[in-house]
Design an enzyme around this catalytic site. Structure first.
Site, PDB file in Angstrom:
ATOM      1  N   GLY A   1      -2.320  -2.789  -1.235  1.00 47.54           N
ATOM      2  CA  GLY A   1      -2.283  -1.348  -1.550  1.00 47.54           C
ATOM      3  C   GLY A   1      -1.063  -0.681  -0.940  1.00 47.54           C
TER       4      GLY A   1
ATOM      5  N   GLY B   1       0.375   2.828  -1.991  1.00 47.92           N
ATOM      6  CA  GLY B   1      -0.486   4.001  -1.831  1.00 47.92           C
ATOM      7  C   GLY B   1       0.033   4.969  -0.775  1.00 47.92           C
ATOM      8  CD  GLN B   2      -2.093  10.327   1.521  1.00 42.76           C
ATOM      9  OE1 GLN B   2      -3.237   9.883   1.533  1.00 42.76           O
ATOM     10  NE2 GLN B   2      -1.807  11.532   1.951  1.00 42.76           N
ATOM     11  CG  LEU B   3      -3.046   5.810   5.123  1.00 38.38           C
ATOM     12  CD1 LEU B   3      -4.434   5.282   5.364  1.00 38.38           C
ATOM     13  CD2 LEU B   3      -2.289   5.883   6.438  1.00 38.38           C
TER      14      LEU B   3
ATOM     15  CG  ASP C   1      -0.179  -1.439  -4.893  1.00 37.57           C
ATOM     16  OD1 ASP C   1      -1.031  -1.517  -5.804  1.00 37.57           O
ATOM     17  OD2 ASP C   1      -0.177  -0.529  -4.052  1.00 37.57           O
ATOM     18  CB  ILE C   2      -2.176  -3.834  -9.158  1.00 39.25           C
ATOM     19  CG1 ILE C   2      -2.402  -2.357  -8.870  1.00 39.25           C
ATOM     20  CG2 ILE C   2      -3.381  -4.667  -8.796  1.00 39.25           C
ATOM     21  CD1 ILE C   2      -3.570  -1.777  -9.632  1.00 39.25           C
TER      22      ILE C   2
ATOM     23  CG  ASP D   1      -6.149  -7.643  -9.364  1.00 37.97           C
ATOM     24  OD1 ASP D   1      -6.861  -7.269  -8.415  1.00 37.97           O
ATOM     25  OD2 ASP D   1      -6.493  -7.576 -10.560  1.00 37.97           O
TER      26      ASP D   1
ATOM     27  CE1 TYR E   1     -12.583   5.271  -0.217  1.00 39.09           C
ATOM     28  CE2 TYR E   1     -13.451   7.349   0.587  1.00 39.09           C
ATOM     29  CZ  TYR E   1     -12.527   6.338   0.660  1.00 39.09           C
ATOM     30  OH  TYR E   1     -11.533   6.392   1.613  1.00 39.09           O
TER      31      TYR E   1
ATOM     32  CE  LYS F   1     -12.850   2.706   2.201  1.00 39.69           C
ATOM     33  NZ  LYS F   1     -11.867   1.612   2.300  1.00 39.69           N
TER      34      LYS F   1
HETATM   35  C1  AKB Z   1     -10.875  10.843  -0.009  1.00 43.72           C
HETATM   36  O1  AKB Z   1     -10.806  12.086  -0.106  1.00 43.72           O
HETATM   37  O2  AKB Z   1     -11.540  10.126  -0.773  1.00 43.72           O
HETATM   38  C2  AKB Z   1     -10.140  10.182   1.135  1.00 43.72           C
HETATM   39  C3  AKB Z   1     -11.029  10.000   2.316  1.00 43.72           C
HETATM   40  C4  AKB Z   1     -11.419  11.152   3.137  1.00 43.72           C
HETATM   41  O3  AKB Z   1     -11.417   8.904   2.602  1.00 43.72           O
HETATM   42  N1  AKB Z   1      -8.992  10.937   1.478  1.00 43.72           N
END
Ligand code: AKB
Length: 321
Positions: free
Chosen positions: A11, A14-16, A37-38, A52, A142, A146
């Site tokens: 990734g 991505g942003q991070l 990354d993909i 991937d 999500y 996690k």
């Molecule tokens: C999101 O908004 O999904 C992320 C997070 C807080 O994990 N930035």
């Protein structure tokens, strides 16, 4: 002699990931970091492989070929996008993580980083100073992925002695790359509007306070946790880390100190429901105690830097065209 670490990042566009890749190149040397990354990133300077992470064999061959010793697994679908494709999000977020866990065990990877999120908490958790240990009842796929990831991280540590470390990121704010698909994304988007326009339409209500962190603090937390002595790590699921907490209205006030005519219009959409279940502020005392975590950026410093950096980026782009 200390063995040279060889780093793999998933990734990495991505942003991070894009910022972390550069910091890790500075720390370990450009040739010792493999960003993946993909899709390719045309501007990336250094080793880049298309990957991937669902493809275990390709992941394994990149790990073997590059003699990888540490993995930062950042590839994932975030909270808001995840709600549009719940099963696909579950599959991608969990299957890629299992591939990374398994390759790490099979190939004796020394350390693994897994990003968790404030999204692990549900509506029942205390909103203010949300404790490190509390019942986790996330409302998004999500968040569910996690929580599962955090528990699998501990399982692999307990059963395979895999040194996996994790933080629960608040919303990350940085000027380098736009975030994509998160509920906290408004706090980056607003700065792109502020430098050129006077009105911003916010998808959260004005008083929705969420935990946020400036990019430099987020990256430093990641690297400091990975560098901490193994014996100091007491949390093998994921550490709470806090930076700052603010609402869209408070962020608008901070921007108005620089652009007095700037206004935010509030049009909450489906993301409001997600944000309403998340903490407003986070108790990160365990991270502070275990590995001396300490955030350095508050809302006003962050706002000033974001505006300066985005203006500079815009001017440089204009000069090039
Ligand atoms: C999101 O908004 O999904 C992320 C997070 C807080 O994990 N930035």
């Amino acid at each position: 002699m200390i063995k040279q670490e060889k780093i793999l990042i998933t990734g990495a566009n991505g942003q991070l990931g894009s910022v972390l890749a550069k910091r890790l190149q500075e720390k370990h040397g450009v040739n010792n970091v493999v960003a993946t990354d993909i899709v390719a990133d045309e501007d990336f300077v250094g080793n880049f492989e298309i990957l991937d992470v669902l493809d275990f064999e390709r992941l394994k061959s990149i790990v073997i070929q590059n003699e990888i010793t540490q993995i930062y697994h950042l590839a994932a679908i975030l909270s808001a996008s995840g709600e549009k494709h719940p099963k696909r999000t579950w599959d991608i977020n969990t299957k890629t993580f299992f591939n990374v866990l398994d390759v790490s065990v099979i190939q004796n990877v020394n350390k693994l980083f897994f990003p968790s999120s404030i999204a692990v908490y549900g509506a029942n958790a205390p909103k203010i100073n949300t404790p490190q240990s509390y019942e986790l009842t996330p409302t998004t796929v999500y968040g569910i992925s996690k929580v599962a990831g955090e528990n699998w991280a501990k399982y692999y540590f307990d059963n395979y002695d895999l040194d996996i470390r994790s933080v629960r990121y608040p919303g990350v704010i940085g000027h380098q790359t736009l975030p994509g698909g998160g509920t906290t994304d408004y706090a980056v988007d607003i700065f792109y509007k502020a430098i050129n326009e006077t009105n911003f339409e916010c998808f959260l209500s004005k008083n929705t306070t969420l935990p946020m962190i400036y990019m430099d603090d987020a990256i430093r937390a990641t690297i400091e946790l990975m560098d901490a002595p193994k014996k100091s790590i007491s949390i093998r699921t994921s550490y709470n880390i806090a930076g700052m907490s603010f609402s869209p209205e408070e962020l608008t006030y901070a921007i108005q100190k620089i652009y007095p005519n700037f206004k935010t219009l509030y049009k909450p959409d489906f993301r409001q429901k997600i944000a309403s279940c998340w903490p407003s502020s986070i108790d990160d005392s365990v991270a502070k105690k275990d590995w001396n975590w300490n955030p350095l950026f508050g809302i006003d410093e962050m706002t000033k830097i974001m505006i300066e950096e985005l203006k500079l980026k815009q001017q440089t782009k204009l000069q090039k065209t």
